[in-house]
Design a protein around this motif. Structure first.
Motif, PDB file in Angstrom:
ATOM      1  N   TRP A 193      -7.856  -9.410  12.739  1.00 35.78           N
ATOM      2  CA  TRP A 193      -6.827  -8.386  12.595  1.00 35.78           C
ATOM      3  C   TRP A 193      -7.467  -7.007  12.557  1.00 35.78           C
ATOM      4  CZ3 TRP A 193      -1.709  -8.768  13.022  1.00 35.78           C
ATOM      5  CH2 TRP A 193      -1.128 -10.039  12.955  1.00 35.78           C
ATOM      6  N   SER A 194      -6.772  -6.042  13.109  1.00 41.59           N
ATOM      7  CA  SER A 194      -7.188  -4.652  13.062  1.00 41.59           C
ATOM      8  C   SER A 194      -6.091  -3.869  12.346  1.00 41.59           C
ATOM      9  CB  SER A 194      -7.367  -4.115  14.494  1.00 41.59           C
ATOM     10  OG  SER A 194      -7.580  -2.725  14.473  1.00 41.59           O
ATOM     11  N   VAL A 195      -6.485  -3.039  11.389  1.00 42.13           N
ATOM     12  CA  VAL A 195      -5.531  -2.165  10.684  1.00 42.13           C
ATOM     13  C   VAL A 195      -6.000  -0.738  10.800  1.00 42.13           C
ATOM     14  CG1 VAL A 195      -4.652  -3.892   9.070  1.00 42.13           C
ATOM     15  CG2 VAL A 195      -6.666  -2.578   8.454  1.00 42.13           C
ATOM     16  N   LYS A 196      -5.057   0.167  10.990  1.00 42.04           N
ATOM     17  CA  LYS A 196      -5.392   1.594  11.124  1.00 42.04           C
ATOM     18  C   LYS A 196      -4.251   2.420  10.539  1.00 42.04           C
ATOM     19  CE  LYS A 196      -6.904   5.141  14.165  1.00 42.04           C
ATOM     20  NZ  LYS A 196      -7.208   5.663  15.422  1.00 42.04           N
ATOM     21  N   VAL A 197      -4.610   3.449   9.768  1.00 44.26           N
ATOM     22  CA  VAL A 197      -3.623   4.348   9.186  1.00 44.26           C
ATOM     23  C   VAL A 197      -3.011   5.175  10.308  1.00 44.26           C
ATOM     24  CG1 VAL A 197      -3.245   6.248   7.561  1.00 44.26           C
ATOM     25  CG2 VAL A 197      -4.859   4.422   6.991  1.00 44.26           C
ATOM     26  N   LYS A 198      -1.690   5.238  10.326  1.00 42.55           N
ATOM     27  CA  LYS A 198      -0.985   6.070  11.309  1.00 42.55           C
ATOM     28  C   LYS A 198      -0.988   7.518  10.843  1.00 42.55           C
ATOM     29  CE  LYS A 198       2.274   2.460  12.692  1.00 42.55           C
ATOM     30  NZ  LYS A 198       3.690   2.094  12.758  1.00 42.55           N
ATOM     31  N   ASN A 199      -1.267   8.424  11.761  1.00 43.27           N
ATOM     32  CA  ASN A 199      -1.260   9.863  11.420  1.00 43.27           C
ATOM     33  C   ASN A 199       0.010  10.537  11.848  1.00 43.27           C
ATOM     34  OD1 ASN A 199      -3.775   9.780  10.233  1.00 43.27           O
ATOM     35  ND2 ASN A 199      -4.792  10.008  12.214  1.00 43.27           N
ATOM     36  N   SER A 202       0.819  -1.217   0.000  1.00 41.83           N
ATOM     37  CA  SER A 202       0.000   0.000   0.000  1.00 41.83           C
ATOM     38  C   SER A 202       0.854   1.268   0.000  1.00 41.83           C
ATOM     39  CB  SER A 202      -0.943   0.020   1.210  1.00 41.83           C
ATOM     40  OG  SER A 202      -0.243   0.395   2.396  1.00 41.83           O
ATOM     41  N   GLY A 203       2.090   1.158   0.506  1.00 49.20           N
ATOM     42  CA  GLY A 203       2.962   2.326   0.580  1.00 49.20           C
ATOM     43  C   GLY A 203       2.597   3.301   1.686  1.00 49.20           C
ATOM     44  N   ARG A 204       1.667   2.934   2.545  1.00 51.82           N
ATOM     45  CA  ARG A 204       1.218   3.793   3.637  1.00 51.82           C
ATOM     46  C   ARG A 204       1.748   3.272   4.962  1.00 51.82           C
ATOM     47  NH1 ARG A 204      -3.334   7.017   2.059  1.00 51.82           N
ATOM     48  NH2 ARG A 204      -2.942   7.995   4.077  1.00 51.82           N
ATOM     49  N   LYS A 205       1.769   4.148   5.958  1.00 56.68           N
ATOM     50  CA  LYS A 205       2.128   3.731   7.320  1.00 56.68           C
ATOM     51  C   LYS A 205       0.843   3.284   7.995  1.00 56.68           C
ATOM     52  CE  LYS A 205       6.176   6.633   8.009  1.00 56.68           C
ATOM     53  NZ  LYS A 205       7.198   5.680   8.375  1.00 56.68           N
ATOM     54  N   ILE A 206       0.754   1.980   8.222  1.00 59.31           N
ATOM     55  CA  ILE A 206      -0.465   1.383   8.775  1.00 59.31           C
ATOM     56  C   ILE A 206      -0.068   0.457   9.916  1.00 59.31           C
ATOM     57  CG2 ILE A 206      -2.425  -0.133   8.277  1.00 59.31           C
ATOM     58  CD1 ILE A 206      -2.315   0.932   5.390  1.00 59.31           C
ATOM     59  N   SER A 207      -0.763   0.613  11.040  1.00 64.05           N
ATOM     60  CA  SER A 207      -0.500  -0.286  12.168  1.00 64.05           C
ATOM     61  C   SER A 207      -1.377  -1.521  12.037  1.00 64.05           C
ATOM     62  CB  SER A 207      -0.778   0.421  13.499  1.00 64.05           C
ATOM     63  OG  SER A 207      -2.136   0.782  13.593  1.00 64.05           O
ATOM     64  N   MET A 208      -0.888  -2.624  12.577  1.00 61.97           N
ATOM     65  CA  MET A 208      -1.624  -3.888  12.537  1.00 61.97           C
ATOM     66  C   MET A 208      -1.569  -4.537  13.912  1.00 61.97           C
ATOM     67  SD  MET A 208       1.144  -6.058  10.293  1.00 61.97           S
ATOM     68  CE  MET A 208       0.850  -7.740  10.805  1.00 61.97           C
ATOM     69  N   LEU A 209      -2.666  -5.158  14.298  1.00 63.58           N
ATOM     70  CA  LEU A 209      -2.756  -5.746  15.627  1.00 63.58           C
ATOM     71  C   LEU A 209      -3.774  -6.876  15.616  1.00 63.58           C
ATOM     72  CD1 LEU A 209      -2.035  -5.418  18.712  1.00 63.58           C
ATOM     73  CD2 LEU A 209      -4.076  -3.991  18.852  1.00 63.58           C
ATOM     74  N   VAL A 210      -3.465  -7.969  16.297  1.00 62.62           N
ATOM     75  CA  VAL A 210      -4.465  -9.022  16.484  1.00 62.62           C
ATOM     76  C   VAL A 210      -5.414  -8.533  17.570  1.00 62.62           C
ATOM     77  CG1 VAL A 210      -4.893 -11.373  17.289  1.00 62.62           C
ATOM     78  CG2 VAL A 210      -2.958 -10.919  15.783  1.00 62.62           C
ATOM     79  N   ALA A 211      -6.687  -8.423  17.218  1.00 59.18           N
ATOM     80  CA  ALA A 211      -7.693  -7.939  18.157  1.00 59.18           C
ATOM     81  C   ALA A 211      -8.374  -9.090  18.898  1.00 59.18           C
ATOM     82  CB  ALA A 211      -8.740  -7.105  17.415  1.00 59.18           C
ATOM     83  N   ASN A 212      -8.419 -10.258  18.263  1.00 52.44           N
ATOM     84  CA  ASN A 212      -9.118 -11.390  18.843  1.00 52.44           C
ATOM     85  C   ASN A 212      -8.641 -12.655  18.139  1.00 52.44           C
ATOM     86  OD1 ASN A 212     -10.991 -12.883  20.289  1.00 52.44           O
ATOM     87  ND2 ASN A 212     -12.750 -11.654  19.645  1.00 52.44           N
TER      88      ASN A 212
END
Length: 151
Positions: free
Chosen positions: A145-151, A75-85
């Motif tokens: 999985w949870s993904v969120k764009v880093k600001n 994607s070329g973006r800064k995105i965080s990833m985390l196992v939510a469940n």
């Protein structure tokens, strides 16, 4: 940078030594699937002469996480990833060589795109199935999985 099994396995040696030293190795990765193998050995056994459930969980999570990481890099973006469940089921004793496969790579791009468009975190479920050398399913793991764009 293109992710390859060799690069991921070297990363695990440096950053995730428990994965590396229990014998978990990425064997294949593509945009749609990831295959990881681990052999039942002394270092990863439980008292019941089979593979410890947490080792199976690490191998299964790696199949999903490597795919998420690959899609984030693409994607070329800064995105965080985390196992939510997560949830797991065990159907047979894990002995010998166990191979985990996740074929949910297609679920990731849509979630990343929604996260970029909405600037809100997105979640999605991925499944990894572990089979023994006879092709019998020994365990199935589902990871949210949870993904969120880093600001």
């Amino acid at each position: 940078m293109k992710l390859t099994p060799r690069k991921i396995n070297l990363f695990n040696l440096v950053k995730l030594p428990a994965v590396f030293f229990t014998g978990i190795r990425v064997k294949e990765i593509s945009s749609t699937h990831c295959k990881v193998a681990v052999r039942h050995r002394w270092i990863n056994q439980n008292p019941f002469k089979s593979m410890f459930w947490a080792v199976q969980g690490m191998a299964a999570e790696l199949t999903t996480g490597a795919l998420v990481l690959m899609k984030i890099e693409e994607s070329g973006r800064k995105i965080s990833m985390l196992v939510a469940n997560n949830k797991a089921s065990f159907t047979k004793k894990a002995t010998g060589k166990i191979t985990f496969v996740c074929e949910d790579g297609d679920k990731i791009e849509a979630a990343i795109q929604r996260a970029i468009e909405t600037n809100e975190g997105q979640t999605f479920w991925m499944t990894s199935i572990g089979t023994n050398s006879a092709g019998v399913v020994v365990s199935t793991f589902d990871f949210e999985w949870s993904v969120k764009v880093k600001n």
